[in-house]
Design an enzyme around this catalytic site. Structure first.
Site, PDB file in Angstrom:
ATOM      1  CD  GLU A 203      -2.868   1.237   2.324  1.00  0.00           C
ATOM      2  OE1 GLU A 203      -3.987   1.714   2.123  1.00  0.00           O
ATOM      3  OE2 GLU A 203      -2.493   0.836   3.419  1.00  0.00           O
TER       4      GLU A 203
ATOM      5  CB  ALA B 164       0.615  -2.218  11.677  1.00  0.00           C
TER       6      ALA B 164
ATOM      7  CD  GLU C  68      -4.845  -1.835   5.660  1.00  0.00           C
ATOM      8  OE1 GLU C  68      -5.444  -1.161   4.819  1.00  0.00           O
ATOM      9  OE2 GLU C  68      -3.897  -1.385   6.339  1.00  0.00           O
ATOM     10  CG  ASN C  69      -0.197  -6.862   4.118  1.00  0.00           C
ATOM     11  OD1 ASN C  69      -0.210  -5.989   3.273  1.00  0.00           O
ATOM     12  ND2 ASN C  69       0.757  -6.947   5.045  1.00  0.00           N
TER      13      ASN C  69
ATOM     14  CG  HIS D 269      -5.802   1.048  12.625  1.00  0.00           C
ATOM     15  ND1 HIS D 269      -6.300   2.323  12.612  1.00  0.00           N
ATOM     16  CD2 HIS D 269      -5.346   0.814  11.368  1.00  0.00           C
ATOM     17  CE1 HIS D 269      -6.149   2.842  11.392  1.00  0.00           C
ATOM     18  NE2 HIS D 269      -5.569   1.946  10.626  1.00  0.00           N
ATOM     19  CD  GLU D 270      -2.925  -1.952  10.753  1.00  0.00           C
ATOM     20  OE1 GLU D 270      -3.431  -2.136   9.624  1.00  0.00           O
ATOM     21  OE2 GLU D 270      -2.427  -0.862  11.086  1.00  0.00           O
TER      22      GLU D 270
ATOM     23  CD  GLU E  52      -5.672   3.653   6.738  1.00  0.00           C
ATOM     24  OE1 GLU E  52      -5.819   3.386   7.947  1.00  0.00           O
ATOM     25  OE2 GLU E  52      -5.134   2.856   5.950  1.00  0.00           O
TER      26      GLU E  52
END
Length: 951
Positions: A136, A273, A275-276, A308-309, A331
């Site tokens: 990303e 981090a 988030e894959n 968050h992720e 986000e």
């Protein structure tokens, strides 16, 4: 505004259905070989295929229509500027499906983007490399030729050929692992097919790792991968992840769609981090917790980042933004719900109060600038995407979603979220789609309200005054755009639809009235509110606006701060609004300093944290004056009562927030030179270094910063030694962040040199340089010079990423004169950094705002400090210049010495046109006083000597 680069999205003639991808990384030569077999659909007949491709060399490419023979591409035309490649074919590819095959090679770069190498040290001390990914926003194209746009989704079958003693991970679970025919040291690892997904979420990791695992309540296999030998440090994140997955499943009423999720700590990692899908990558400090050596704030940080992720697994991965223009939705939403999740897992963190300090006020600070941007920014060229990974997309996005959630109510909000996620499952959506679902669920005009917050930049200042009419209070509200530069003077009149809530002293925790303010002015009648009752707007500090009260309304709120009858989040909001109004020149800074003194009984960590940030901003500003010491005295006065109450050691029954507060207060007092704190910090540091009594993790930052601020070269050497010995990245970072507190010029240089050394991981160099810039006035100048002198290396290291923006902001934001603004602007005109253009403009604006603030208020602030101390009040009529006043304030209490100093300076300040005789008169008076003083001191000395002799 930055100039837009011309940009076109990929043509829609050909699109992928499935990527069959096999990659073979070489961890010694830092290259990789790749084979792509993609099932594609030709939608319109064409003789070329245009894909994204960057830093990759294509060796061969061919296309085979289904059931027909293979056609080889005759040319590869790379458009490097646009990161595209055009494959040309000798004949027209007809409509229908087929297979595109590409063999290619690439480099495992050291830029922390694309498919890159990450350096780590084994437990035996060897240096090795892992191969990891960060795609990303637009870097999947550095790992394989692809249609690298979020809306062009496909499934993925991934295989990795890796050394057999390495761990290989990807988005999905392993379905096959077999020896590689050409080399007995290698294995081929095959992963299950992914759901339909965007390229930026694809991930793979090859390296050496340990892991801990568990199953969540809903049966998902959760693993946390750590460096070898540190599996223990993955347990906290594992526990958070296992609690979080069922929480989101329940909240969205949509199950987690993959069979497993891995969370992995990567040594070199630019972001916090990523988030894959199914394989979430983290900086070590955002995932690893050592029960003995991690402080409370690190645990909280890990909980938030995991929250968050994992939210993105639904919001972003399952339903994806259509284009980067809607990045904020991803986000902003995840930045809001991470707090909801942590509040669920750790109610004792009081995390929503912390949200106001960490996100809400930070977003308002940036959004008050002329060089801010709307939450929704139309994005074209990939280089523009990096610019919007900022506090507007994340923190303002999160703040307006929090306001929206409050306006709709939790039940309807959840209904709307479920509608949205089920409607767009595995598809792409835009901001409008979410509004539509929430509108359907709540019956409220969501799109109309929210467009005023996402499509225009800035936010309102609401001015309120009250008039008593018998037993009622009549409030008059006026909204205008809030500007960091002072009252809004634009031609147009931007307007917001503002959900307003109002409470009174009768019940400070619930709204007496709620109303949607959809016009510039509003008059409200509050029934049964007596003259002695106070009224406060923005209950819970949820509405994204600032409030300015009439003087008498403000006056009535001050006792509610002192006696704590106003809830913490409202005390914080009130103080923060006042501070911003002072910064913008709408009220005097002295008014805010007086209010700050009312916080003497404050028990709440977050309120102190926000107060502390604002005093730090003021400290930085006043470092440009000659009465900087005065604000340090003020800081000591404000913080010492709470410091004494807390002491150094935890008391029985204390919790997470007490630990955070103790660290904050001791660090503040220590830096300001509070004698008792400094002595105790030195004593404890000595014991820590000698191994007699190891400092608890929560006390390390405050102790380190204190001893460095008042330390010498030996102190710095000791800290660098501790850094070298530290086995944990958290401890290394803790030290790196405070090294800049050292104040001697030659030691500042040593810290800056250290920042670029092999000892510091590339992503952490920024915080070392930033620490120097924020540490002192000399540090700021030195850091800026260092960045200029080393620009080529720094820019090359971070290129387009947001770390370059962070570096610029941390280095130059504290300056406060017009000349510096011009210097910064000129430097970046001749050294362009496209992804940081907006940051540079924001920094220049901030420097000019600081300069104006200093000019406007420094005189009054100094007078305020003097009067508090009684230092200058004795002879106010004599004080003409700041220089004289500063001597008064530094005087040692001997009136004669003061007078002598004053005479000397008056003499210097007499204009030339004054008569010589007047100068001579003053001079002779001065000499007489000086001689008298010398005689007095001489007498005193002789007496003392005589006394000693007799003894």
């Amino acid at each position: 505004m930055p100039a837009k680069r011309p940009f076109e999205r990929l043509p829609a003639d050909v699109s992928p259905l499935n990527y069959g991808l096999c990659l073979k990384p070489d961890l010694i030569d830092f290259t990789f070989e790749g084979k792509l077999e993609a099932a594609v659909q030709v939608k319109h007949a064409t003789n070329q295929i245009v894909m994204n491709c960057a830093d990759i060399d294509i060796i061969t490419a061919s296309y085979a229509p289904e059931g027909d023979e293979e056609v080889h591409a005759t040319g590869f035309n790379y458009q490097n500027e646009d990161e595209k490649v055009t494959l040309s074919f000798p004949s027209t590819l007809q409509k229908g499906t087929g297979t595109l095959k590409i063999d290619f090679v690439g480099e495992l770069n050291d830029k922390m983007k694309g498919f890159y190498r990450s350096k780590y040290t084994t437990p035996t001390g060897d240096t090795r490399y892992a191969a990891v990914t960060q795609f990303e926003a637009t870097d999947a194209r550095r790992a394989f030729p692809c249609w690298d746009e979020p809306a062009i989704k496909a499934t993925f079958d991934i295989s990795l050929v890796v050394p057999k003693d390495r761990v290989a991970l990807s988005n999905m679970n392993v379905i096959d692992r077999k020896p590689y025919p050409d080399d007995e040291n290698l294995v081929e690892v095959k992963f299950a097919r992914t759901p339909i997904m965007s390229t930026y979420l694809v991930a793979f990791v090859v390296g050496e790792y340990d892991f801990v695992e568990t199953r969540s309540l809903d049966g998902v296999l959760v693993r946390v991968y750590t460096p070898v030998g540190k599996a223990e440090q993955g347990k906290f994140a594992l526990e958070v992840a296992a609690k979080t997955l069922p929480f989101y499943k329940d909240y969205f009423n949509v199950p987690y769609p993959l069979p497993k999720i891995d969370l992995i700590a990567i040594a070199d990692f630019a972001a916090g981090a990523m988030e894959n899908w199914g394989l979430v990558t983290y900086r070590e400090t955002a995932l690893l917790i050592d029960p003995k050596n991690s402080c409370s704030s690190s645990r909280q940080w890990v909980a938030l980042v995991v929250g968050h992720e994992l939210a993105h697994q639904w919001f972003g991965n399952l339903v994806t933004m259509e284009w980067w223009t809607h990045l904020w939705l991803n986000e902003g939403f995840a930045s809001w719900i991470e707090y909801l999740c942590v509040d669920h897992c750790f109610p004792e963190y009081d995390i929503w109060t912390q949200f106001v300090s960490a996100d809400y006020t930070r977003a308002q600070e940036l959004d008050a600038l002329d060089n801010s941007h709307p939450i929704e920014v139309s994005v074209g060229h990939p280089s523009e995407v990096d610019e919007i990974f900022d506090a507007i997309s994340y923190s303002k996005g999160a703040s307006v979603i929090r306001m929206l959630h409050d306006y709709i109510g939790d039940e309807d909000f959840r209904k709307g979220m479920n509608l949205y996620l089920t409607k767009f499952l595995q598809k792409n959506a835009a901001t409008e789609d979410l509004w539509e679902s929430l509108e359907k669920a709540s019956g409220k005009p969501i799109a109309a309200v929210m467009n005023t917050w996402t499509k225009q930049m800035g936010f309102p200042l609401i001015y309120v005054e009250a008039e008593q009419q018998e037993d009622d209070k009549v409030l008059k509200l006026v909204q205008k755009k809030f500007c960091a530069s002072g009252p809004y003077a634009g031609e147009d009149f931007p307007m917001w639809m503002v959900p307003i809530s109002i409470c009174t002293s009768d019940d400070p925790t619930s709204a007496k009235m709620q109303v949607l303010m959809d016009k510039p002015e509003l008059t409200l009648v509050l029934k049964d509110v007596k003259p002695d009752q106070w009224v406060k707007l923005n209950l819970g500090t949820v509405g994204f606006y600032r409030t300015q009260y009439s003087p008498d309304m403000l006056e009535s709120l001050i006792p509610a701060i002192k006696d704590l009858s106003l809830p913490p989040v409202d005390r914080l909001g009130l103080q923060n609004d006042l501070f911003s109004l002072a910064r913008a020149g709408i009220i005097s800074t002295v008014e805010v300093l007086k209010v700050m003194e009312a916080f003497v009984n404050e028990p709440n960590y977050t309120v102190w944290s926000d107060l502390s940030c604002n005093l730090e901003i003021l400290s930085t500003l006043l470092s440009h004056t000659d009465f900087y010491e005065e604000i340090q005295v003020f800081v000591k006065d404000v913080f010492s009562p709470i410091g004494e109450r807390l002491g150094w050691d935890p008391k029985p029954g204390e919790g997470h927030l007490d630990a955070l507060l103790r660290g904050l207060v001791l660090g503040k007092l220590g830096k300001a030179g509070h004698k008792a704190t400094l002595e105790e910090a030195r004593r404890r540091f000595k014991d820590h270094v000698e191994g007699k009594n190891i400092l608890s993790a929560d006390l390390r930052s405050p102790v380190y910063v204190t001893i460095l601020k008042h330390g010498d070269s030996t102190t710095l050497d000791t800290m660098l030694k501790l850094h070298k010995q530290a086995d944990m990245q958290e401890e290394k970072n803790r030290i790196e962040r405070v090294l800049g507190a050292i104040s001697q010029p030659e030691l500042i240089q040593k810290v800056l040199t250290f920042a670029l050394s092999e000892e510091v991981r590339p992503q952490d160099t920024v915080s070392v340089i930033g620490g120097v810039a924020g540490g002192s006035k000399q540090g700021r100048k030195a850091a800026w010079k260092f960045v200029r002198d080393n620009w080529e290396e720094l820019y090359n290291r971070y290129q387009g990423g947001f770390l370059i923006s962070r570096l610029i902001k941390l280095t130059v934001d504290g300056f406060a004169n017009d000349k510096m603004a011009a210097e910064v602007k000129a430097f970046f005109e001749s050294h362009p950094a496209p992804s940081a253009e907006r940051t540079v403009q924001q920094c220049c604006e901030n420097i000019l705002l600081n300069a104006a603030w200093l000019k406007r208020d420094s005189e009054d602030i100094h007078q305020f400090f003097l009067q508090r101390k009684g230092g200058g009040a004795a002879a106010p009529q004599l004080i003409h210049t700041p220089r004289i006043r500063s001597l008064f304030s530094q005087a040692d209490g001997d009136w004669t010495v003061n007078v002598v100093k004053w005479f000397l300076l008056t003499l210097q300040n007499l204009k030339r046109k004054k008569k010589k005789t007047k100068k001579n008169k003053i001079l002779s008076k001065l000499i007489a006083i000086q001689r008298k003083e010398e005689r007095r001191r001489g007498k005193k000395k002789r007496k003392k000597k005589k006394k000693e002799k007799n003894l």
